[in-house]
Motif scaffolding. Structure first.
Motif, PDB file in Angstrom:
ATOM      1  N   GLN A 137       0.810  -1.224   0.000  1.00  0.00           N
ATOM      2  CA  GLN A 137       0.000   0.000   0.000  1.00  0.00           C
ATOM      3  C   GLN A 137       0.840   1.271   0.000  1.00  0.00           C
ATOM      4  OE1 GLN A 137      -2.667  -0.658   3.455  1.00  0.00           O
ATOM      5  NE2 GLN A 137      -4.329  -0.518   1.980  1.00  0.00           N
ATOM      6  N   LEU A 138       2.143   1.133   0.122  1.00  0.00           N
ATOM      7  CA  LEU A 138       3.000   2.311   0.297  1.00  0.00           C
ATOM      8  C   LEU A 138       2.848   3.313  -0.852  1.00  0.00           C
ATOM      9  CD1 LEU A 138       5.141   3.227   2.445  1.00  0.00           C
ATOM     10  CD2 LEU A 138       6.859   2.508   0.793  1.00  0.00           C
ATOM     11  N   ALA A 139       2.898   2.818  -2.090  1.00  0.00           N
ATOM     12  CA  ALA A 139       2.828   3.718  -3.248  1.00  0.00           C
ATOM     13  C   ALA A 139       1.490   4.437  -3.318  1.00  0.00           C
ATOM     14  CB  ALA A 139       3.086   2.932  -4.530  1.00  0.00           C
ATOM     15  N   GLY A 151       0.215  20.125   3.847  1.00  0.00           N
ATOM     16  CA  GLY A 151       1.245  19.752   4.795  1.00  0.00           C
ATOM     17  C   GLY A 151       2.406  19.007   4.168  1.00  0.00           C
ATOM     18  N   GLY A 152       3.223  18.414   5.046  1.00  0.00           N
ATOM     19  CA  GLY A 152       4.408  17.710   4.594  1.00  0.00           C
ATOM     20  C   GLY A 152       4.159  16.220   4.465  1.00  0.00           C
ATOM     21  N   VAL A 153       4.797  15.627   3.452  1.00  0.00           N
ATOM     22  CA  VAL A 153       4.692  14.183   3.214  1.00  0.00           C
ATOM     23  C   VAL A 153       6.098  13.642   3.006  1.00  0.00           C
ATOM     24  CG1 VAL A 153       3.773  12.344   1.749  1.00  0.00           C
ATOM     25  CG2 VAL A 153       2.431  14.433   2.131  1.00  0.00           C
ATOM     26  N   GLY A 154       6.496  12.715   3.872  1.00  0.00           N
ATOM     27  CA  GLY A 154       7.782  12.051   3.718  1.00  0.00           C
ATOM     28  C   GLY A 154       7.544  10.558   3.598  1.00  0.00           C
ATOM     29  N   VAL A 155       8.058   9.959   2.533  1.00  0.00           N
ATOM     30  CA  VAL A 155       7.857   8.528   2.294  1.00  0.00           C
ATOM     31  C   VAL A 155       9.177   7.804   2.524  1.00  0.00           C
ATOM     32  CG1 VAL A 155       7.130   6.780   0.623  1.00  0.00           C
ATOM     33  CG2 VAL A 155       6.052   9.039   0.615  1.00  0.00           C
ATOM     34  N   ASP A 174      11.140   8.937  -0.602  1.00  0.00           N
ATOM     35  CA  ASP A 174      10.886   8.128  -1.794  1.00  0.00           C
ATOM     36  C   ASP A 174       9.572   8.530  -2.445  1.00  0.00           C
ATOM     37  OD1 ASP A 174      13.212   6.553  -1.212  1.00  0.00           O
ATOM     38  OD2 ASP A 174      12.035   5.606   0.365  1.00  0.00           O
ATOM     39  N   VAL A 175       9.529   9.764  -2.940  1.00  0.00           N
ATOM     40  CA  VAL A 175       8.328  10.285  -3.595  1.00  0.00           C
ATOM     41  C   VAL A 175       8.688  10.639  -5.035  1.00  0.00           C
ATOM     42  CG1 VAL A 175       7.369  11.185  -1.452  1.00  0.00           C
ATOM     43  CG2 VAL A 175       8.795  12.670  -2.857  1.00  0.00           C
ATOM     44  N   GLY A 177       9.867  12.351  -8.074  1.00  0.00           N
ATOM     45  CA  GLY A 177      10.675  13.560  -8.215  1.00  0.00           C
ATOM     46  C   GLY A 177      11.633  13.751  -7.056  1.00  0.00           C
ATOM     47  N   GLY A 178      11.276  13.214  -5.889  1.00  0.00           N
ATOM     48  CA  GLY A 178      12.159  13.293  -4.734  1.00  0.00           C
ATOM     49  C   GLY A 178      12.446  14.699  -4.271  1.00  0.00           C
ATOM     50  N   SER A 179      11.577  15.651  -4.625  1.00  0.00           N
ATOM     51  CA  SER A 179      11.844  17.035  -4.274  1.00  0.00           C
ATOM     52  C   SER A 179      10.703  17.599  -3.463  1.00  0.00           C
ATOM     53  CB  SER A 179      12.034  17.879  -5.544  1.00  0.00           C
ATOM     54  OG  SER A 179      10.876  17.837  -6.333  1.00  0.00           O
ATOM     55  N   SER A 180      10.926  18.782  -2.913  1.00  0.00           N
ATOM     56  CA  SER A 180       9.910  19.415  -2.082  1.00  0.00           C
ATOM     57  C   SER A 180       8.799  19.962  -2.946  1.00  0.00           C
ATOM     58  CB  SER A 180      10.540  20.545  -1.267  1.00  0.00           C
ATOM     59  OG  SER A 180      11.058  21.523  -2.123  1.00  0.00           O
ATOM     60  N   GLY A 181       7.696  20.349  -2.300  1.00  0.00           N
ATOM     61  CA  GLY A 181       6.559  20.901  -3.008  1.00  0.00           C
ATOM     62  C   GLY A 181       6.780  22.359  -3.319  1.00  0.00           C
ATOM     63  N   SER A 182       5.795  23.192  -2.971  1.00  0.00           N
ATOM     64  CA  SER A 182       5.866  24.598  -3.341  1.00  0.00           C
ATOM     65  C   SER A 182       6.845  25.376  -2.490  1.00  0.00           C
ATOM     66  CB  SER A 182       4.473  25.229  -3.214  1.00  0.00           C
ATOM     67  OG  SER A 182       4.003  25.126  -1.885  1.00  0.00           O
TER      68      SER A 182
END
Length: 207
Positions: A137-139, A151-155, A174-175, A177-182
């Motif tokens: 279910q991780l993905a 908010g923040g999401v770290g996988v 492990d998202v 693009g591996g980069s931050s959002g806005s």
């Protein structure tokens, strides 16, 4: 023809007044929000409705705050209901509606330092949850959380957990693009640091 129109016009208020037709146009009330939470370190558990669809239940929020208390000291901090909403909505989108096993909820500064948490961690203000998610279910769970853009999401795939918080919108780990959002900068996944965090959590509770 004129008389027929008058009769139809007179009947219209009666038709509109029928209870079934009047209620059909009303929007359905918001659904209550239910969570099942268990703290991995303490075994404390909450099962029930925390939000009636319009507002948070203060009693349920107090129970959840106790369940998500600092696992080393037992210190309770009123939890931010916004992050509970993020978890609930993510679960709905990912169809993950069973028990959520929480690895870390509120942390005191001392506990945060002990588990190598960031100095400005959202856990310090009871605004973050680290939730165990199965590999299967991780993905989908991560994508659902990112799709909310709240908010923040770290996988952390290697450790099978996802961090959710109600702070600024950002992403790391492990998202896609591996980069931050806005805003903000990406937080790299450092295997050694994650191992230390996991080890610290495993022995986090005071005897």
């Amino acid at each position: 023809m004129h008389r027929r129109n008058l009769l139809l016009g007179a009947a219209a208020p009666l038709i509109l007044a029928r209870p079934g037709l009047a209620s059909a146009s009303r929007p359905a009330p918001p659904a209550p929000r239910r969570l099942v939470l268990r703290h991995a370190a303490t075994g404390a558990r909450f099962t029930g409705i925390y939000h009636n669809g319009l507002s948070v239940d203060p009693g349920a929020l107090a129970e959840i705050s106790a369940v998500l208390a600092d696992s080393r000291t037992g210190t309770v901090q009123g939890f931010d209901p916004s992050v509970l909403d993020i978890l609930w909505e993510t679960g709905q989108r990912a169809r993950a509606r069973g028990e959520f096993l929480v690895v870390s909820g509120f942390r005191t500064p001392e506990t945060n330092a002990a588990v190598c948490g960031a100095g400005n961690s959202q856990h310090l203000r009871a605004g973050a949850l680290d939730v165990c998610v199965s590999a299967a279910q991780l993905a989908s769970f991560g994508e659902a959380a990112l799709g909310l853009r709240r908010g923040g999401v770290g996988v952390y795939a290697a450790k099978s957990f996802i961090h959710l918080d109600s702070g600024p919108v950002r992403r790391w780990g492990d998202v896609p693009g591996g980069s931050s959002g806005s805003s903000g900068t990406p937080t790299p996944v450092v295997p050694d640091r994650l191992s230390r965090i996991a080890d610290a959590w495993a022995s986090a509770r005071l005897p």
